[in-house]
Design a protein around this motif. Structure first.
Motif, PDB file in Angstrom:
ATOM      1  N   GLY A 114       0.804  -1.216   0.000  1.00 48.93           N
ATOM      2  CA  GLY A 114       0.000   0.000   0.000  1.00 48.93           C
ATOM      3  C   GLY A 114       0.833   1.259   0.000  1.00 48.93           C
ATOM      4  O   GLY A 114       0.363   2.324  -0.440  1.00 48.93           O
ATOM      5  N   ARG A 115       2.073   1.174   0.478  1.00 46.31           N
ATOM      6  CA  ARG A 115       2.946   2.354   0.516  1.00 46.31           C
ATOM      7  C   ARG A 115       3.389   2.790  -0.875  1.00 46.31           C
ATOM      8  O   ARG A 115       3.781   3.933  -1.077  1.00 46.31           O
ATOM      9  CB  ARG A 115       4.164   2.076   1.399  1.00 46.31           C
ATOM     10  CG  ARG A 115       3.825   1.885   2.877  1.00 46.31           C
ATOM     11  CD  ARG A 115       5.069   1.883   3.735  1.00 46.31           C
ATOM     12  NE  ARG A 115       4.751   1.732   5.141  1.00 46.31           N
ATOM     13  CZ  ARG A 115       4.390   2.728   5.958  1.00 46.31           C
ATOM     14  NH1 ARG A 115       4.284   3.952   5.488  1.00 46.31           N
ATOM     15  NH2 ARG A 115       4.130   2.484   7.237  1.00 46.31           N
ATOM     16  N   LEU A 150       1.379   2.567  -3.510  1.00 43.50           N
ATOM     17  CA  LEU A 150       0.192   2.957  -4.259  1.00 43.50           C
ATOM     18  C   LEU A 150      -0.110   4.432  -4.028  1.00 43.50           C
ATOM     19  O   LEU A 150       0.004   4.934  -2.913  1.00 43.50           O
ATOM     20  CB  LEU A 150      -1.021   2.124  -3.828  1.00 43.50           C
ATOM     21  CG  LEU A 150      -0.916   0.609  -4.032  1.00 43.50           C
ATOM     22  CD1 LEU A 150      -2.156  -0.071  -3.458  1.00 43.50           C
ATOM     23  CD2 LEU A 150      -0.752   0.256  -5.494  1.00 43.50           C
ATOM     24  N   ASP A 151      -0.498   5.106  -5.070  1.00 49.73           N
ATOM     25  CA  ASP A 151      -0.843   6.523  -4.946  1.00 49.73           C
ATOM     26  C   ASP A 151      -2.333   6.653  -4.648  1.00 49.73           C
ATOM     27  O   ASP A 151      -3.100   7.235  -5.406  1.00 49.73           O
ATOM     28  CB  ASP A 151      -0.487   7.251  -6.246  1.00 49.73           C
ATOM     29  CG  ASP A 151      -0.650   8.773  -6.119  1.00 49.73           C
ATOM     30  OD1 ASP A 151      -0.654   9.261  -4.966  1.00 49.73           O
ATOM     31  OD2 ASP A 151      -0.794   9.440  -7.160  1.00 49.73           O
ATOM     32  N   GLN A 152      -2.722   6.040  -3.521  1.00 45.41           N
ATOM     33  CA  GLN A 152      -4.121   6.044  -3.126  1.00 45.41           C
ATOM     34  C   GLN A 152      -4.230   6.427  -1.656  1.00 45.41           C
ATOM     35  O   GLN A 152      -3.682   5.743  -0.791  1.00 45.41           O
ATOM     36  CB  GLN A 152      -4.733   4.656  -3.339  1.00 45.41           C
ATOM     37  CG  GLN A 152      -4.860   4.227  -4.791  1.00 45.41           C
ATOM     38  CD  GLN A 152      -5.948   4.999  -5.528  1.00 45.41           C
ATOM     39  OE1 GLN A 152      -6.877   5.524  -4.911  1.00 45.41           O
ATOM     40  NE2 GLN A 152      -5.819   5.081  -6.842  1.00 45.41           N
ATOM     41  N   PRO A 153      -4.922   7.503  -1.338  1.00 39.46           N
ATOM     42  CA  PRO A 153      -5.094   7.885   0.066  1.00 39.46           C
ATOM     43  C   PRO A 153      -5.808   6.782   0.850  1.00 39.46           C
ATOM     44  O   PRO A 153      -6.803   6.234   0.396  1.00 39.46           O
ATOM     45  CB  PRO A 153      -5.961   9.152  -0.007  1.00 39.46           C
ATOM     46  CG  PRO A 153      -5.783   9.669  -1.397  1.00 39.46           C
ATOM     47  CD  PRO A 153      -5.564   8.459  -2.258  1.00 39.46           C
ATOM     48  N   ALA A 195      -4.778   3.786   1.430  1.00 35.08           N
ATOM     49  CA  ALA A 195      -4.531   2.415   0.980  1.00 35.08           C
ATOM     50  C   ALA A 195      -3.844   1.587   2.061  1.00 35.08           C
ATOM     51  O   ALA A 195      -4.181   0.405   2.258  1.00 35.08           O
ATOM     52  CB  ALA A 195      -3.690   2.426  -0.292  1.00 35.08           C
ATOM     53  N   TYR A 239      -6.314   0.682   4.755  1.00 35.95           N
ATOM     54  CA  TYR A 239      -7.269  -0.287   4.216  1.00 35.95           C
ATOM     55  C   TYR A 239      -6.666  -1.684   4.191  1.00 35.95           C
ATOM     56  O   TYR A 239      -7.293  -2.655   4.625  1.00 35.95           O
ATOM     57  CB  TYR A 239      -7.671   0.139   2.798  1.00 35.95           C
ATOM     58  CG  TYR A 239      -8.777  -0.695   2.198  1.00 35.95           C
ATOM     59  CD1 TYR A 239     -10.108  -0.307   2.309  1.00 35.95           C
ATOM     60  CD2 TYR A 239      -8.491  -1.876   1.508  1.00 35.95           C
ATOM     61  CE1 TYR A 239     -11.127  -1.068   1.764  1.00 35.95           C
ATOM     62  CE2 TYR A 239      -9.510  -2.647   0.958  1.00 35.95           C
ATOM     63  CZ  TYR A 239     -10.824  -2.234   1.083  1.00 35.95           C
ATOM     64  OH  TYR A 239     -11.822  -2.994   0.552  1.00 35.95           O
ATOM     65  N   VAL A 242      -9.004  -5.263  -2.051  1.00 35.07           N
ATOM     66  CA  VAL A 242      -9.696  -4.206  -2.797  1.00 35.07           C
ATOM     67  C   VAL A 242     -11.162  -4.222  -2.387  1.00 35.07           C
ATOM     68  O   VAL A 242     -11.674  -5.252  -1.936  1.00 35.07           O
ATOM     69  CB  VAL A 242      -9.576  -4.410  -4.329  1.00 35.07           C
ATOM     70  CG1 VAL A 242      -8.142  -4.261  -4.791  1.00 35.07           C
ATOM     71  CG2 VAL A 242     -10.145  -5.761  -4.745  1.00 35.07           C
ATOM     72  N   PHE A 256     -15.049  -3.324  -6.583  1.00 37.58           N
ATOM     73  CA  PHE A 256     -14.062  -3.363  -7.662  1.00 37.58           C
ATOM     74  C   PHE A 256     -14.383  -4.480  -8.653  1.00 37.58           C
ATOM     75  O   PHE A 256     -14.099  -4.362  -9.849  1.00 37.58           O
ATOM     76  CB  PHE A 256     -12.670  -3.570  -7.053  1.00 37.58           C
ATOM     77  CG  PHE A 256     -11.592  -3.846  -8.059  1.00 37.58           C
ATOM     78  CD1 PHE A 256     -10.959  -2.807  -8.724  1.00 37.58           C
ATOM     79  CD2 PHE A 256     -11.209  -5.144  -8.354  1.00 37.58           C
ATOM     80  CE1 PHE A 256      -9.967  -3.055  -9.658  1.00 37.58           C
ATOM     81  CE2 PHE A 256     -10.207  -5.415  -9.282  1.00 37.58           C
ATOM     82  CZ  PHE A 256      -9.585  -4.367  -9.937  1.00 37.58           C
TER      83      PHE A 256
END
Length: 258
Positions: free
Chosen positions: A40-41, A43-46, A48, A51, A181, A185
């Protein structure tokens, strides 16, 4: 069922010492949480990381409980399944209690993952949140144990598939039930199917607890989680009697070995 549970405790003691459980099994499960959460680090997803931390920490108890598929088949290898089936008592509750050590182990594993590793990934808990989190961990372990019992019945006559089925089961739950996910999704049909899995609902409730959502959003998913767990248990009981106990008693065809 009580005697089945006593056998389960004896099995667990024979399988693990506190060292092998702590540094072997628990270490492996924590490494799994670290691996997937670490992804998750990048990934450019707030959100993540948070989650993935919640999903994979709760998932550890599912991996534990799916071991029931393999250990139930061990009854046949040991020659005890035939003795259970031929006894005048109803063997189904011995069957249910025989592997209850796995959900107990699963609760311990997931608790360490959520409360021990969680803070490193921004998942912290207040004192008021601890009881509902523990309740959801226990419900997840017992609910997926019921799923595992049903699968165990299906493979009891084909024990060579026991590890394949258990691994495929927990990997499918990991992929489709909202662990890695969101359920949304996947295609809509997948989302409908996974509503039959207790993990889908308990994980949603756990995320609600973590986000300090209202009580209705926390305990709302508990109802379908309990309902689906009960249906899986009922399916396991009925299928055991239909596929194993009754035919074997009538025909005397259940072998003592593989």
């Amino acid at each position: 069922m009580r005697y089945g549970l006593l056998n389960a405790v004896a099995d667990f003691k024979a399988t693990y010492t506190w060292r092998s459980w702590s540094f072997g099994w628990l270490g492996r499960m924590l490494a799994q949480v670290l691996f997937f959460t670490g992804l998750g680090r990048v990934l450019d997803q707030p959100g993540a990381v948070r989650y993935l931390a919640l999903g994979n920490a709760l998932m550890t108890c599912v991996v534990d409980t799916m071991a029931v598929v393999a250990t139930t088949s061990g009854e046949r290898r040991a020659g005890t399944l035939s003795l259970l089936v031929s006894s005048p008592a109803d063997p189904v509750w011995v069957f249910v209690g025989r592997s209850l050590h796995w959900p107990v182990s699963g609760v311990a594993t997931a608790s360490v993952a959520l409360f021990g590793l969680g803070p490193f990934f921004g998942v912290t808990w207040s004192a008021a949140q601890v009881p509902p989190v523990l309740l959801l961990i226990a419900l997840t372990a017992l609910g997926t144990y019921c799923v595992g019992l049903f699968l165990a019945v299906l493979v009891v006559n084909v024990p060579r598939l026991r590890n394949v089925v258990s691994n495929c089961a927990y990997l499918a739950m990991m992929a489709f039930c909202g662990v890695q996910v969101p359920v949304g999704f996947w295609p809509r049909g997948v989302g409908v199917v996974v509503q039959a899995v207790p993990l889908t609902h308990t994980l949603r409730a756990l995320r609600a607890v973590s986000d300090n959502r209202p009580a209705a959003e926390v305990f709302g998913p508990v109802v379908p989680a309990v309902l689906t767990a009960g249906l899986w248990l009922a399916a396991a009981v009925v299928t055991f009697r239909w596929l194993v106990a009754v035919p074997a008693r009538r025909a005397g065809t259940l072998d003592l070995t593989y």
